[in-house]
Design a protein around this motif. Structure first.
Motif, PDB file in Angstrom:
ATOM      1  N   ARG A   1       0.825  -1.211   0.000  1.00  0.00           N
ATOM      2  CA  ARG A   1       0.000   0.000   0.000  1.00  0.00           C
ATOM      3  C   ARG A   1       0.859   1.261   0.000  1.00  0.00           C
ATOM      4  NH1 ARG A   1      -2.854  -2.972   3.938  1.00  0.00           N
ATOM      5  NH2 ARG A   1      -2.027  -1.553   5.551  1.00  0.00           N
ATOM      6  N   ALA A   2       2.013   1.203   0.685  1.00  0.00           N
ATOM      7  CA  ALA A   2       2.920   2.364   0.678  1.00  0.00           C
ATOM      8  C   ALA A   2       3.468   2.622  -0.717  1.00  0.00           C
ATOM      9  CB  ALA A   2       4.060   2.135   1.669  1.00  0.00           C
ATOM     10  N   VAL A   3       3.836   1.557  -1.431  1.00  0.00           N
ATOM     11  CA  VAL A   3       4.354   1.698  -2.793  1.00  0.00           C
ATOM     12  C   VAL A   3       3.249   2.168  -3.739  1.00  0.00           C
ATOM     13  CG1 VAL A   3       5.393   0.471  -4.747  1.00  0.00           C
ATOM     14  CG2 VAL A   3       6.168  -0.021  -2.414  1.00  0.00           C
TER      15      VAL A   3
ATOM     16  N   ARG B   1       0.986   4.219  -3.387  1.00  0.00           N
ATOM     17  CA  ARG B   1       0.811   5.675  -3.386  1.00  0.00           C
ATOM     18  C   ARG B   1       1.577   6.329  -4.529  1.00  0.00           C
ATOM     19  NH1 ARG B   1       2.924   7.825   2.054  1.00  0.00           N
ATOM     20  NH2 ARG B   1       2.363   9.803   1.060  1.00  0.00           N
ATOM     21  N   PHE B   2       2.609   5.631  -5.032  1.00  0.00           N
ATOM     22  CA  PHE B   2       3.503   6.238  -6.014  1.00  0.00           C
ATOM     23  C   PHE B   2       3.453   5.579  -7.388  1.00  0.00           C
ATOM     24  CE2 PHE B   2       5.306   6.731  -1.753  1.00  0.00           C
ATOM     25  CZ  PHE B   2       5.420   8.112  -1.685  1.00  0.00           C
ATOM     26  N   GLU B   3       3.038   4.310  -7.453  1.00  0.00           N
ATOM     27  CA  GLU B   3       3.035   3.613  -8.743  1.00  0.00           C
ATOM     28  C   GLU B   3       2.176   2.355  -8.654  1.00  0.00           C
ATOM     29  OE1 GLU B   3       7.022   1.016  -8.986  1.00  0.00           O
ATOM     30  OE2 GLU B   3       7.416   3.098  -8.434  1.00  0.00           O
ATOM     31  N   PRO B   4       1.800   1.796  -9.804  1.00  0.00           N
ATOM     32  CA  PRO B   4       1.016   0.558  -9.784  1.00  0.00           C
ATOM     33  C   PRO B   4       1.778  -0.597  -9.128  1.00  0.00           C
ATOM     34  CG  PRO B   4       0.910   1.598 -11.950  1.00  0.00           C
ATOM     35  CD  PRO B   4       1.974   2.321 -11.182  1.00  0.00           C
ATOM     36  N   VAL B   5       1.038  -1.480  -8.500  1.00  0.00           N
ATOM     37  CA  VAL B   5       1.612  -2.652  -7.839  1.00  0.00           C
ATOM     38  C   VAL B   5       0.838  -3.897  -8.269  1.00  0.00           C
ATOM     39  CG1 VAL B   5       2.077  -3.797  -5.629  1.00  0.00           C
ATOM     40  CG2 VAL B   5       2.330  -1.309  -5.814  1.00  0.00           C
ATOM     41  N   THR B   6       1.567  -4.930  -8.658  1.00  0.00           N
ATOM     42  CA  THR B   6       0.964  -6.236  -8.934  1.00  0.00           C
ATOM     43  C   THR B   6       1.538  -7.247  -7.955  1.00  0.00           C
ATOM     44  OG1 THR B   6       0.609  -5.794 -11.287  1.00  0.00           O
ATOM     45  CG2 THR B   6       0.677  -8.099 -10.606  1.00  0.00           C
ATOM     46  N   VAL B   7       0.655  -7.984  -7.287  1.00  0.00           N
ATOM     47  CA  VAL B   7       1.068  -8.997  -6.322  1.00  0.00           C
ATOM     48  C   VAL B   7       0.702 -10.372  -6.860  1.00  0.00           C
ATOM     49  CG1 VAL B   7       0.830  -9.851  -3.958  1.00  0.00           C
ATOM     50  CG2 VAL B   7       0.761  -7.389  -4.399  1.00  0.00           C
TER      51      VAL B   7
ATOM     52  N   GLY C   1      -6.594  -4.423  -0.438  1.00  0.00           N
ATOM     53  CA  GLY C   1      -7.540  -3.460  -0.975  1.00  0.00           C
ATOM     54  C   GLY C   1      -7.703  -3.608  -2.478  1.00  0.00           C
ATOM     55  N   ASP C   2      -8.509  -2.729  -3.058  1.00  0.00           N
ATOM     56  CA  ASP C   2      -8.869  -2.852  -4.470  1.00  0.00           C
ATOM     57  C   ASP C   2      -7.913  -2.143  -5.420  1.00  0.00           C
ATOM     58  OD1 ASP C   2     -11.134  -4.335  -3.824  1.00  0.00           O
ATOM     59  OD2 ASP C   2     -12.372  -2.529  -3.564  1.00  0.00           O
ATOM     60  N   ALA C   3      -6.995  -1.327  -4.894  1.00  0.00           N
ATOM     61  CA  ALA C   3      -6.126  -0.540  -5.774  1.00  0.00           C
ATOM     62  C   ALA C   3      -4.917  -1.313  -6.271  1.00  0.00           C
ATOM     63  CB  ALA C   3      -5.663   0.720  -5.043  1.00  0.00           C
TER      64      ALA C   3
END
Length: 338
Positions: free
Chosen positions: A44-46, A48-54, A69-71
């Motif tokens: 979630r911290a990352v 804030r600055f760019e897309p994240v794929t897990v 979360g959904d983001a």
């Protein structure tokens, strides 16, 4: 053009991570819950600055979504562990095309507790998801075992690339040639080993990304243990001495910035900790920094704010991540923007 690994501060397309699942690293439900909470905080911290794929193991999408979360994008693939820096690809670029270096992954030197049947394939899965071609390497290596300045210089450690569990038949010259061929680097700076705590049960046997990292071309941040009672007191002084006498691939004398280690020396089991602020992650406009609920957290954050005045520094509690054998840099992997 030659493919090269861009520096971490170069613009990112996105960040890749892997979701903790039941495995030997997290031995009970309490440890797994703590790990998932920490991984989610980093994601979630990352974000804030760019897309994240897990990347999430089968059957774990709902539990991951509840914490992430959904983001954040989720994809399902078979996993053994959750250290995307090491199991994911190392992305390289020629300025117009991106490619993914697929190192051989063998569980950090074929350690007896490790499993890597699925993790050894994650680099190719991520490359496929990113839509880039794979460049295979015969070298046993991990992303946490290298750090580049984007201008030809790479940091390595003897006990990783030359360790008996990884590349026992390779010479130093052969390792350097393969690293340079895949990363587009021209000069390797070797450190003899990693931090003391990195040779414990879940250690990597000497990853450089917990010891030293480039902050910009010509400048390197180095772990500095301030307490003579800790064995890393002497080690960190050795690292500072070695790096202070080095020049980079462009011939610049390295500027060394010492980052004081957290004040805690041992964990609950009485083992030396390898808590380190060096294991941070640079993302677009941000620095995600390991926190330890320690008096030195804000000191480290202040140094990083001075080094990266244009970025927002965010402290995230990393103690549960270090309990599993790594830090924030170890669980993230950048995909550079072309």
């Amino acid at each position: 053009m030659t493919f090269r690994m861009p520096a971490e501060w170069a613009p990112h397309e996105r960040t890749w991570m892997a979701w903790p699942g039941p495995n030997p690293t997290f031995t009970n439900d309490e440890e797994l819950t703590a790990a998932r909470t920490a991984w989610a905080s980093v994601a979630r911290a990352v974000r804030r600055f760019e897309p994240v794929t897990v990347v999430v193991g089968p059957g774990q999408l709902d539990s991951a979504r509840a914490l992430l979360g959904d983001a954040i994008n989720l994809v399902e693939r078979e996993l053994d562990d959750a250290w995307m820096r090491d199991i994911g690809p190392t992305f390289v670029s020629d300025g117009t095309e991106l490619a993914a270096v697929n190192w051989v992954f063998n569980g950090w030197g074929a350690q007896d507790w490790a499993r890597w049947e699925h993790d050894s394939k994650i680099a190719c899965h991520v490359a496929d998801l990113a839509g880039v071609r794979v460049v295979n390497s015969p070298l046993v290596n991990e992303g946490g075992a290298i750090h580049v300045d984007g201008e030809g210089t790479v940091l390595l450690t003897d006990t990783v690339q030359l360790g008996p569990g990884r590349n026992p038949e390779w010479s130093r010259a052969e390792v350097e040639a393969e690293i340079h061929a895949k990363l587009g680097t021209t000069k390797a700076i070797w450190l003899p080993h990693g931090l003391t705590g990195d040779y414990g049960m879940y250690g990597t046997q000497g990853h450089v990304d917990i010891v030293a990292a480039f902050a910009r071309p010509g400048t390197v941040v180095v772990h500095s243990q301030q307490d003579p009672a800790h064995p890393d007191y002497e080690r960190s002084r050795m690292y500072v001495d070695i790096l202070s006498r080095q020049t980079d691939a462009k011939g610049r004398q390295l500027e060394v910035v010492e980052i004081p280690a957290p004040t805690v020396l041992k964990d609950e089991e009485g083992d030396w900790v390898d808590y380190s602020y060096i294991n941070h992650y640079l993302c677009n406009g941000g620095v995600v920094l390991c926190g330890f609920d320690d008096p030195n957290d804000e000191i480290a954050a202040g140094i990083f704010r001075r080094l990266f005045p244009e970025r927002i520094v965010t402290l995230v509690d990393a103690r549960a991540i270090f309990a599993g054998g790594g830090g924030i840099h170890c669980i993230t992997q950048q995909q550079p923007k072309v």
